[in-house]
Design a protein around this motif. Structure first.
Motif, PDB file in Angstrom:
ATOM      1  N   GLY A  92      -3.610  19.288   4.750  1.00  0.00           N
ATOM      2  CA  GLY A  92      -2.378  20.071   4.629  1.00  0.00           C
ATOM      3  C   GLY A  92      -1.432  19.747   5.770  1.00  0.00           C
ATOM      4  N   HIS A  93      -1.976  19.690   6.974  1.00  0.00           N
ATOM      5  CA  HIS A  93      -1.176  19.419   8.153  1.00  0.00           C
ATOM      6  C   HIS A  93      -0.489  18.053   8.031  1.00  0.00           C
ATOM      7  CE1 HIS A  93      -0.427  18.483  12.455  1.00  0.00           C
ATOM      8  NE2 HIS A  93      -0.130  19.766  12.482  1.00  0.00           N
ATOM      9  N   ALA A  94      -1.259  17.055   7.647  1.00  0.00           N
ATOM     10  CA  ALA A  94      -0.705  15.697   7.564  1.00  0.00           C
ATOM     11  C   ALA A  94       0.262  15.554   6.389  1.00  0.00           C
ATOM     12  CB  ALA A  94      -1.848  14.685   7.422  1.00  0.00           C
ATOM     13  N   LEU A  95      -0.084  16.140   5.253  1.00  0.00           N
ATOM     14  CA  LEU A  95       0.738  15.930   4.052  1.00  0.00           C
ATOM     15  C   LEU A  95       2.020  16.754   4.082  1.00  0.00           C
ATOM     16  CD1 LEU A  95      -2.050  15.752   1.310  1.00  0.00           C
ATOM     17  CD2 LEU A  95      -0.608  13.870   2.111  1.00  0.00           C
ATOM     18  N   ARG A  96       2.004  17.884   4.788  1.00  0.00           N
ATOM     19  CA  ARG A  96       3.247  18.645   4.905  1.00  0.00           C
ATOM     20  C   ARG A  96       4.242  17.919   5.817  1.00  0.00           C
ATOM     21  NH1 ARG A  96      -0.278  23.088   4.460  1.00  0.00           N
ATOM     22  NH2 ARG A  96      -0.569  23.122   6.704  1.00  0.00           N
ATOM     23  N   ALA A  97       3.703  17.173   6.777  1.00  0.00           N
ATOM     24  CA  ALA A  97       4.571  16.414   7.680  1.00  0.00           C
ATOM     25  C   ALA A  97       5.256  15.268   6.930  1.00  0.00           C
ATOM     26  CB  ALA A  97       3.757  15.863   8.854  1.00  0.00           C
ATOM     27  N   ARG A  98       4.527  14.654   6.019  1.00  0.00           N
ATOM     28  CA  ARG A  98       5.122  13.581   5.230  1.00  0.00           C
ATOM     29  C   ARG A  98       4.352  13.491   3.915  1.00  0.00           C
ATOM     30  NH1 ARG A  98       5.128   8.342   3.685  1.00  0.00           N
ATOM     31  NH2 ARG A  98       3.039   7.901   4.443  1.00  0.00           N
ATOM     32  N   THR A  99       4.993  13.902   2.847  1.00  0.00           N
ATOM     33  CA  THR A  99       4.312  13.954   1.558  1.00  0.00           C
ATOM     34  C   THR A  99       4.634  12.715   0.736  1.00  0.00           C
ATOM     35  OG1 THR A  99       4.699  16.341   1.606  1.00  0.00           O
ATOM     36  CG2 THR A  99       3.834  15.423  -0.431  1.00  0.00           C
ATOM     37  N   PRO A 100       3.623  11.914   0.433  1.00  0.00           N
ATOM     38  CA  PRO A 100       3.867  10.802  -0.483  1.00  0.00           C
ATOM     39  C   PRO A 100       3.876  11.321  -1.920  1.00  0.00           C
ATOM     40  CG  PRO A 100       1.552  10.874   0.072  1.00  0.00           C
ATOM     41  CD  PRO A 100       2.206  12.006   0.820  1.00  0.00           C
ATOM     42  N   VAL A 101       4.282  10.504  -2.856  1.00  0.00           N
ATOM     43  CA  VAL A 101       4.072  10.807  -4.268  1.00  0.00           C
ATOM     44  C   VAL A 101       2.591  10.578  -4.554  1.00  0.00           C
ATOM     45  CG1 VAL A 101       4.468   9.935  -6.602  1.00  0.00           C
ATOM     46  CG2 VAL A 101       6.407  10.292  -5.053  1.00  0.00           C
ATOM     47  N   ILE A 102       1.882  11.639  -4.977  1.00  0.00           N
ATOM     48  CA  ILE A 102       0.465  11.514  -5.347  1.00  0.00           C
ATOM     49  C   ILE A 102       0.398  11.746  -6.846  1.00  0.00           C
ATOM     50  CG2 ILE A 102      -1.857  12.469  -5.039  1.00  0.00           C
ATOM     51  CD1 ILE A 102      -0.942  13.449  -2.246  1.00  0.00           C
ATOM     52  N   CYS A 103      -0.102  10.771  -7.601  1.00  0.00           N
ATOM     53  CA  CYS A 103      -0.021  10.869  -9.064  1.00  0.00           C
ATOM     54  C   CYS A 103      -1.331  10.536  -9.770  1.00  0.00           C
ATOM     55  CB  CYS A 103       1.099   9.960  -9.583  1.00  0.00           C
ATOM     56  SG  CYS A 103       1.433  10.187 -11.351  1.00  0.00           S
ATOM     57  N   GLY A 104      -1.646  11.320 -10.804  1.00  0.00           N
ATOM     58  CA  GLY A 104      -2.821  11.092 -11.642  1.00  0.00           C
ATOM     59  C   GLY A 104      -2.929  12.238 -12.627  1.00  0.00           C
ATOM     60  N   HIS A 105      -3.992  12.222 -13.449  1.00  0.00           N
ATOM     61  CA  HIS A 105      -4.208  13.350 -14.353  1.00  0.00           C
ATOM     62  C   HIS A 105      -5.685  13.414 -14.730  1.00  0.00           C
ATOM     63  CE1 HIS A 105      -3.402  10.078 -17.343  1.00  0.00           C
ATOM     64  NE2 HIS A 105      -4.216  10.749 -18.123  1.00  0.00           N
ATOM     65  N   SER A 106      -6.029  14.172 -15.778  1.00  0.00           N
ATOM     66  CA  SER A 106      -7.403  14.287 -16.264  1.00  0.00           C
ATOM     67  C   SER A 106      -8.297  14.892 -15.177  1.00  0.00           C
ATOM     68  CB  SER A 106      -7.885  12.901 -16.700  1.00  0.00           C
ATOM     69  OG  SER A 106      -9.013  13.009 -17.535  1.00  0.00           O
ATOM     70  N   ASP A 107      -9.422  14.265 -14.840  1.00  0.00           N
ATOM     71  CA  ASP A 107     -10.327  14.788 -13.814  1.00  0.00           C
ATOM     72  C   ASP A 107      -9.606  15.028 -12.484  1.00  0.00           C
ATOM     73  OD1 ASP A 107     -13.221  15.333 -13.166  1.00  0.00           O
ATOM     74  OD2 ASP A 107     -12.896  13.745 -11.701  1.00  0.00           O
TER      75      ASP A 107
END
Lengths: 303, 303
Positions: A92-107
């Motif tokens: 959370g700490h790292a991703l709030r500082a810089r959020t990439p596009v994280i993409c997928g679906h299903s599982d």
């Protein structure tokens, strides 16, 4: 052009040809693909041991500054095993500082909803490497819409269905129905009130879809939403035993039972043609009785 | 000799021959069977409309004084739809005054757990008319054990498995795993602490069983139990893709993850040979590392 990092927290990628084709297509479009070893990695039916797949997730906390997209290789089964072991505070700490596009679906839905719940991170429910970008024939809409959804701070979707008219707004969330339902009671299902819930599934008979939606209803989750959007539900064959019971019959039951509007028909899910939806973004939904229009905003976009 | 009333709140009985054979066998043993029209009743894939199947349940509140056994015709899908519409207060009042033996499994688990939760009524997870009593070859153990379980105020089961030794006691509960998991978050899953949870399923790949058991774990339900007993889990074929992942591999993961003892191998579930277990009764479980012994008491018995 993007630096795309692959991530494989779920099942082993049995269709290696598709994955290679997906990599090639993305490279041909000018993108760089890193962590390609995740594609061939295997332990039993999984894309590596629990430790290896968990490391893929934790790597999200130390992405190189150039990486702007993280793309799931495929679905299958495996994310559920990792949920308890993820260091959400570090992520959370790292991703709030810089959020990439994280993409997928299903599982991958399990990871996405856990990140939304525990870290408040918006991820995209959309194409994956093997199934979509690596398809024998690339679906042009899926490709175009993916790049649009992750680049434009506001975009609009419209589709046809015959539900009663409505106009609502709220947080867009959801993903794969079986995975979402498998999180009920756990600390990884977001407690979203007044949301627009969007679900899809494949290879689940309408009666199983009905049972899952009834569970969301019985658990009080549906009545706290403003709308339920149904994506693709394919892959099963109805037989003599069904005797007229089908997906539409099920939708009639839902419409009777649920106080929340039910809007079917969004091309979202396991089919070649699928939209890309940011889970946790803001949605404004207007339906005039024939056409649904969903405006999406509030998600981060690539530079 | 008993007066047995049939009940069909789930799927249409596609195997009419088996149901007829079950009725004949029970009659040959000297029992009377009432409400036989539930066997042939049909609406779509269900054993009648929702109203008809709901009436079967509500009829439990006005059984004739001679009726001492209520037997489910079969499983399938359909009980989930009725849960919201059952008048638990009326049923609880009538059934607490005089509790018949109510027996079934599979989809019927939803009704059984709802009656336990809302009315405190013990029902039996055991044979049904078509699948068990109507089997081409009647399983002698299943037959004998059913009559024993519903007639003796205390009975004992023993079976072999290699789990670590343990000795616990608590409320016996459970049934079909998929149905039980489908009740998480709803008002119909009993909040049992210190229980002995017994689950079974059919046609669910080990990875789906794992996902369901992990949900019980993640929802905090397993850690409140004193033991988890695994019944029959059959009906799926493992393939090349599984690459060594199987039911035993899954059990190893569970043993690592769960603090509660996991005891596999009880003949309980969809197989021809199955024990009859009163859900809500008291269990004393002793396992010496090789043999599990479960003593069951506190259930009502037929006169």
């Amino acid at each position: 052009m993007s630096l795309i990092r692959l991530i494989a927290p779920s099942g082993y990628c049995v269709n290696q040809t598709a994955a290679a084709r997906g990599i090639q297509r993305l490279q041909d479009a000018g993108h760089q693909i890193e962590h390609q070893q995740a594609v061939t990695r295997r332990f039993q039916r999984f894309a590596g041991t629990d430790e290896e797949r968990l490391a893929d997730i934790h790597q999200l906390a130390s992405l190189s500054p150039e990486c702007d997209i993280v793309l799931a290789v495929r679905g299958g089964y495996g994310a559920t095993r990792l949920l308890e072991q993820i260091d959400y505070s570090r992520l959370g700490h790292a991703l709030r500082a810089r959020t990439p596009v994280i993409c997928g679906h299903s599982d991958f839905t399990a990871i996405q909803l856990a990140l939304l719940t525990q870290c408040g991170i918006i991820t995209f429910s959309g194409p994956m490497l093997a199934g979509n970008f690596g398809a024998e024939t690339l679906d042009d809409y899926t490709w175009q819409h993916f790049w649009k959804a992750i680049a434009q701070p506001r975009f609009t979707l419209s589709w046809q269905n015959a539900a009663p008219a409505c106009s609502v707004s709220g947080t867009i969330w959801g993903g794969n129905l079986a995975m979402l339902v498998s999180l009920i009671g756990s600390p990884w299902l977001p407690a979203i009130d007044g949301g627009i819930l969007v679900v899809e599934d494949i290879n689940e008979h309408p009666f199983r879809v009905e049972r899952m939606l009834l569970q969301l209803h019985h658990a009080g989750i549906l009545r706290r939403q403003k709308a339920l959007i149904l994506g693709s539900f394919n892959g099963t064959t109805l037989g003599d035993y069904d005797a007229g019971y089908d997906f539409n019959e099920m939708c009639s039951l839902l419409a009777e039972r649920f106080s929340v509007p039910v809007l079917p028909g969004l091309p979202f899910g396991h089919e070649p043609q699928t939209v890309t939806l940011p889970l946790g973004a803001f949605g404004e939904l207007k339906h005039d009785g024939g056409t649904s229009v969903l405006s999406v905003s509030g998600h981060h976009v690539i530079r």
